[in-house]
Structures are given as structure tokens and as C-alpha cells.
Design a protein around this motif. Structure first.
Motif, PDB file in Angstrom:
ATOM      1  N   LYS A 156       0.827  -1.208   0.000  1.00 53.68           N
ATOM      2  CA  LYS A 156       0.000   0.000   0.000  1.00 53.68           C
ATOM      3  C   LYS A 156       0.862   1.259   0.000  1.00 53.68           C
ATOM      4  O   LYS A 156       1.831   1.362   0.732  1.00 53.68           O
ATOM      5  CB  LYS A 156      -0.921   0.016   1.221  1.00 53.68           C
ATOM      6  N   ALA A 157       0.458   2.229  -0.818  1.00 52.89           N
ATOM      7  CA  ALA A 157       1.165   3.506  -0.867  1.00 52.89           C
ATOM      8  C   ALA A 157       0.896   4.328   0.384  1.00 52.89           C
ATOM      9  O   ALA A 157       1.790   4.969   0.925  1.00 52.89           O
ATOM     10  CB  ALA A 157       0.755   4.287  -2.105  1.00 52.89           C
ATOM     11  N   GLU A 158      -0.356   4.304   0.842  1.00 51.93           N
ATOM     12  CA  GLU A 158      -0.722   5.059   2.036  1.00 51.93           C
ATOM     13  C   GLU A 158      -1.401   4.133   3.026  1.00 51.93           C
ATOM     14  O   GLU A 158      -2.207   3.286   2.646  1.00 51.93           O
ATOM     15  CB  GLU A 158      -1.660   6.214   1.680  1.00 51.93           C
ATOM     16  N   ILE A 159      -1.081   4.324   4.288  1.00 52.13           N
ATOM     17  CA  ILE A 159      -1.627   3.495   5.360  1.00 52.13           C
ATOM     18  C   ILE A 159      -2.288   4.417   6.370  1.00 52.13           C
ATOM     19  O   ILE A 159      -1.742   5.470   6.708  1.00 52.13           O
ATOM     20  CB  ILE A 159      -0.512   2.653   6.011  1.00 52.13           C
ATOM     21  N   GLU A 160      -3.457   3.998   6.849  1.00 53.88           N
ATOM     22  CA  GLU A 160      -4.188   4.798   7.820  1.00 53.88           C
ATOM     23  C   GLU A 160      -3.277   5.078   9.021  1.00 53.88           C
ATOM     24  O   GLU A 160      -2.561   4.193   9.473  1.00 53.88           O
ATOM     25  CB  GLU A 160      -5.446   4.057   8.307  1.00 53.88           C
ATOM     26  N   PRO A 161      -3.317   6.300   9.562  1.00 54.27           N
ATOM     27  CA  PRO A 161      -2.422   6.664  10.663  1.00 54.27           C
ATOM     28  C   PRO A 161      -2.478   5.711  11.867  1.00 54.27           C
ATOM     29  O   PRO A 161      -1.439   5.373  12.429  1.00 54.27           O
ATOM     30  CB  PRO A 161      -2.880   8.078  11.053  1.00 54.27           C
ATOM     31  N   ALA A 162      -3.675   5.288  12.263  1.00 53.45           N
ATOM     32  CA  ALA A 162      -3.784   4.395  13.430  1.00 53.45           C
ATOM     33  C   ALA A 162      -3.098   3.058  13.155  1.00 53.45           C
ATOM     34  O   ALA A 162      -2.402   2.518  14.019  1.00 53.45           O
ATOM     35  CB  ALA A 162      -5.244   4.177  13.796  1.00 53.45           C
ATOM     36  N   LEU A 163      -3.269   2.521  11.952  1.00 47.20           N
ATOM     37  CA  LEU A 163      -2.639   1.260  11.586  1.00 47.20           C
ATOM     38  C   LEU A 163      -1.129   1.432  11.476  1.00 47.20           C
ATOM     39  O   LEU A 163      -0.351   0.584  11.905  1.00 47.20           O
ATOM     40  CB  LEU A 163      -3.216   0.708  10.278  1.00 47.20           C
ATOM     41  N   PHE A 164      -0.699   2.556  10.906  1.00 47.47           N
ATOM     42  CA  PHE A 164       0.734   2.844  10.780  1.00 47.47           C
ATOM     43  C   PHE A 164       1.382   2.859  12.163  1.00 47.47           C
ATOM     44  O   PHE A 164       2.443   2.270  12.374  1.00 47.47           O
ATOM     45  CB  PHE A 164       0.929   4.185  10.063  1.00 47.47           C
ATOM     46  N   GLU A 165       0.703   3.504  13.120  1.00 46.30           N
ATOM     47  CA  GLU A 165       1.213   3.567  14.498  1.00 46.30           C
ATOM     48  C   GLU A 165       1.265   2.163  15.115  1.00 46.30           C
ATOM     49  O   GLU A 165       2.223   1.799  15.786  1.00 46.30           O
ATOM     50  CB  GLU A 165       0.303   4.468  15.340  1.00 46.30           C
ATOM     51  N   LYS A 166       0.237   1.349  14.852  1.00 49.95           N
ATOM     52  CA  LYS A 166       0.179  -0.013  15.392  1.00 49.95           C
ATOM     53  C   LYS A 166       1.340  -0.857  14.851  1.00 49.95           C
ATOM     54  O   LYS A 166       1.967  -1.610  15.590  1.00 49.95           O
ATOM     55  CB  LYS A 166      -1.159  -0.654  15.017  1.00 49.95           C
TER      56      LYS A 166
END
Length: 137
Positions: free
Chosen positions: A45-55
Motif C-alpha cells: 500500500k502507498a498510504e496506510i491509515e495513521p492508526a494502523l501505521f502507528e500499530k
């Protein structure tokens, strides 16, 4: 020629690989609804949701800023030079004043896992002792 920018999934993949973490292991850290295939799809994925990125950053035990600010070109440039004089270090632009040392993080994780194993062995011994008392009755 347009400059190639690495998308978020690729940055996660590169960090995971640098840390020697397999996709299966990352999936286990992310939870029961994760598997190797889902991690692979995440890394595409080019972009990942911020909450998932943090996880994911927490699962890899690195600051999310380290992944966000990862620059392959700069990393290759640093690693390709064997001599680190002050001009090389000063030319490296760190946007975060906190210094991330992966070796210290790995040692910290190792010590945490070692302590967990010791607690688990102690719990096992206590459980065996309780079961033996129950069997004696």
C-alpha cells in the motif's frame, strides 16, 4: 528524471527487513486477524491509515517517525561510506532530536523476552506444585 519516493508500505517493509522480522512474526504481533498475506498486502500500500501505521510501528518496536522519515537514498549514502568523520555526521539531517539506536532497542527487547520466559517458568513451576498438592488429596 522524476525522483522515486518510497511509499509507506515499502518503508515498513524495509524497516521490517532491516530488523530481521519475518512477515509471519509481524502478523503475530499485530493480532489474531493478521497473517503473512495481509502483511504483504499492507506493504504494497502507498498510504496506510495513521492508526494502523502507528500499530505497525509499535509491533516493530520502533518510533513511527523513524519509519516515516526513512530515506533510502540517505541510508545507502551513510552505509556506503566506511569513514564517519564529523562532516558526514553533521551533513545528515535529522528532523527528530531523539536518536534511535537499533542495537539498544534489540537488547531491550531481548531482556524483556528473557524476563517474560523466567516469569513463565516460575508460573509453570507454581502450577505443577499446586497440581501435585491436588493429586495428593
Amino acid at each position: 528524471m522524476a525522483e522515486h519516493t518510497i511509499h509507506q508500505g515499502e518503508k515498513i517493509k524495509r524497516f521490517r527487513e532491516m530488523l530481521g522480522v519475518k512477515q509471519d512474526a509481524l502478523a503475530m504481533e499485530l493480532g489474531d486477524d493478521w497473517n503473512q498475506r495481509k502483511v504483504s498486502m499492507l506493504e504494497a500500500k502507498a498510504e496506510i491509515e495513521p492508526a494502523l501505521f502507528e500499530k505497525v510501528a509499535k509491533a516493530l518496536k520502533v518510533p513511527k517517525e523513524a519509519i516515516e522519515n526513512f530515506d533510502t537514498k540517505e541510508a545507502v549514502n551513510i552505509f556506503s561510506h566506511n569513514s564517519y568523520d564529523s562532516s558526514t555526521i553533521n551533513s545528515y539531517n535529522c528532523s527528530n532530536t531523539q536518536i534511535f539506536n537499533p542495537i539498544e532497542e534489540i537488547l531491550k527487547i531481548y531482556k524483556e523476552k528473557e524476563a517474560l520466559c523466567e516469569r513463565m517458568l516460575k508460573d509453570k513451576d507454581e502450577m505443577i506444585a499446586r497440581l501435585e498438592k491436588l493429586l495428593e488429596k
